[in-house]
Design an enzyme around this catalytic site. Structure first.
Site, PDB file in Angstrom:
ATOM      1  N   THR A 109       0.819  -1.214   0.000  1.00  0.00           N
ATOM      2  CA  THR A 109       0.000   0.000   0.000  1.00  0.00           C
ATOM      3  C   THR A 109       0.851   1.261   0.000  1.00  0.00           C
ATOM      4  OG1 THR A 109      -1.796  -1.136   1.170  1.00  0.00           O
ATOM      5  CG2 THR A 109      -1.793   1.263   1.266  1.00  0.00           C
ATOM      6  N   SER A 133       1.392  -7.300  -1.015  1.00  0.00           N
ATOM      7  CA  SER A 133       2.071  -8.328  -0.218  1.00  0.00           C
ATOM      8  C   SER A 133       1.307  -9.645  -0.153  1.00  0.00           C
ATOM      9  CB  SER A 133       2.361  -7.820   1.196  1.00  0.00           C
ATOM     10  OG  SER A 133       1.180  -7.647   1.942  1.00  0.00           O
ATOM     11  N   THR A 149       1.520  -4.515   4.383  1.00  0.00           N
ATOM     12  CA  THR A 149       1.284  -4.907   5.773  1.00  0.00           C
ATOM     13  C   THR A 149       0.630  -6.276   5.928  1.00  0.00           C
ATOM     14  OG1 THR A 149      -0.831  -3.716   5.795  1.00  0.00           O
ATOM     15  CG2 THR A 149       1.124  -2.519   6.550  1.00  0.00           C
ATOM     16  N   ASP A 150      -0.053  -6.774   4.893  1.00  0.00           N
ATOM     17  CA  ASP A 150      -0.801  -8.026   5.025  1.00  0.00           C
ATOM     18  C   ASP A 150       0.089  -9.210   5.394  1.00  0.00           C
ATOM     19  OD1 ASP A 150      -3.204  -6.813   4.581  1.00  0.00           O
ATOM     20  OD2 ASP A 150      -3.393  -7.439   2.493  1.00  0.00           O
TER      21      ASP A 150
END
Length: 352
Positions: free
Chosen positions: A40, A84, A117-118
Site C-alpha cells: 500500500t 504483499s 502490511t498483510d
C-alpha cells in the site's frame, strides 16, 4: 583592475570549496539501503476505478521524505512492486539472500524494507530466522496510500531510517516499525485491517518507540533463533479447525504431496475425533504435523488426555508450535525441514 581580475577567481575558488564541502558532507553520512517490495505504501488510487494500485518505485518513496537526505546516504534497491498478498516463499528466499549480501558490505549501516502490511509479519519472521547479521533490519509500510493527504508512508520510512541509524538498534534482530512503535519480528502481528496503529506484540510488548528524532527502547528480544537458508523450502500448508470439522482437508493435503501441515486447533491445542483421525492419517503418510492455536494469546501444550486433546496428538507424533502464530509456525517448519527430519529436534526449535 587587479581586484576585478581576482574577484572571478575568488568566486571560482569559493564554488570549488562549496562543492567539496557538500561532497565531504555526503561522504561522511552513514549509508542506509532501502529495499522496496511494494504494498500500500507504493500505491495510489486509480483515477478511473478509485481503487489502490501499484504506482511508486522505491526511489519515489524516498524522494517523498526529503528529511532523510540530512540523516543518511540512501541507496535504493527495487526488489518488486507487488501487493504483499502476492508474496511467495521464493520471494523470501531471494530477499533473504539480498539482505544478507547487502549487510556484508562495510559501507552499509543497515537495511530498511518497504513492504505491504498483510504479510509483513511473515516476511519479517523469515528474515529474522535467516539473516546472519547483527546490523539492523527494519520493515515498514503504510495503511494508507500515497494518494491520501494523511498518508502514513513517509513518516514510517523516516522512522525506519532513524532506527537503523540508532546505535541501540544493533543486534536486536529484524524489526517492524509502524506508527512510531517498534516490534520484534517473532511477536509482531497485524491487528487491524485499516487503522495506522495495527502492529502489536501482545504479551511480548513493544521493543520501543520513535519519538521524533529519538529512538527509545524498552526491551530486547530474548527468543531468537537462527537457521541456515536452504536452496529450496519444504512445502507446508495450513488448515484450520472449526466446529464440526471432518478432517477431509487434512487428508486431501496429506495426499497432495506436501511435506508438512500446520493445524490451527482450539485452545491449548485440541481437535475433535475426526480431525484427530485425519492427523493420524497424515503422520502415518510421513508428514510433519504442527499444532497451533486460533487463540490470540498463549501457547499450545499437550495437557488434555481426551481423544483429540493435546496429549493424544503428542502420542501420534504431532509437534506443538508453542506460542507462534500459525503463519509463523509454518515458516519455522519450512526452514527446520531443511536441516533435520527428526521430530524431537524440530519440536525443540519451537521452544527456543
Amino acid at each position: 583592475m587587479k581586484i576585478n581580475k581576482i574577484y572571478p577567481l575568488l568566486l571560482f575558488i569559493s564554488f570549488l570549496i562549496f562543492l567539496n564541502a557538500n561532497f565531504l558532507f555526503a561522504s561522511i553520512l552513514p549509508k542506509v539501503v532501502v529495499i522496496s517490495t511494494g504494498g500500500t505504501i507504493a500505491m495510489k488510487l486509480d483515477e478511473k476505478t478509485n481503487k489502490a494500485v501499484p504506482a511508486l518505485t522505491g526511489k519515489d518513496l524516498v524522494e517523498a521524505v526529503p528529511q532523510i537526505k540530512n540523516l543518511a546516504e540512501i541507496e535504493v534497491i527495487e526488489f518488486s512492486n507487488i501487493d504483499s498478498s502476492y508474496m511467495t516463499p521464493d520471494h523470501w528466499l531471494r530477499l533473504s539472500k539480498l539482505v544478507n549480501n547487502t549487510l556484508e558490505r562495510e559501507d552499509v549501516k543497515g537495511v530498511v524494507i518497504t513492504h505491504g502490511t498483510d504479510t509483513m509479519e511473515e516476511t519479517a519472521y523469515f528474515l529474522d530466522l535467516t539473516v546472519d547479521s547483527k546490523k539492523p533490519v527494519v520493515l515498514t509500510g503504510a495503511q494508507r496510500t500515497a494518494t491520501d493527504k494523511d498518508s502514513d508512508g513517509p513518516r514510517n520510512i523516516l522512522n525506519a531510517v532513524r532506527i537503523v541509524l540508532s546505535k541501540s538498534s544493533f543486534d536486536r534482530g529484524v524489526m517492524i516499525c509502524m506508527n512510531s512503535y517498534i516490534n520484534a519480528a517473532r511477536g509482531s502481528r497485524k491487528t487491524h485491517t485499516n487503522n495506522v496503529q495495527t502492529f502489536e506484540s501482545g504479551e511480548y510488548g513493544y521493543l520501543g518507540y520513535v519519538d521524533d528524532d529519538r529512538v527509545i527502547y524498552y526491551n530486547k528480544p530474548v527468543r531468537r533463533l537462527k537457521l541456515p537458508l536452504p536452496e529450496k523450502l519444504a512445502k507446508v500448508d495450513i488448515i484450520t479447525m472449526f466446529t464440526g470439522s471432518t478432517g477431509k482437508y487434512i487428508r486431501y493435503a496429506a495426499d497432495s504431496g506436501v511435506d508438512g501441515l500446520v493445524v490451527i486447533a482450539f485452545g491449548r491445542g485440541n481437535v475433535n475425533k475426526e480431525v484427530y483421525e485425519a492427523v493420524e492419517y497424515a503422520i502415518k503418510k510421513g508428514l510433519y504435523v504442527v499444532i497451533a492455536t486460533r487463540v490470540y494469546y498463549g501457547s499450545v501444550k499437550p495437557v488434555y488426555g481426551v481423544l483429540g486433546g493435546g496429549g493424544s496428538l503428542e502420542k501420534l507424533g504431532a509437534i506443538f508450535a508453542d506460542d507462534l502464530t500459525p503463519a509463523k509456525a509454518r515458516i519455522l517448519l519450512m526452514l527446520a525441514l531443511g536441516q533435520t527430519n527428526n521430530r524431537e529436534e524440530i519440536q525443540e526449535l519451537y521452544y527456543k
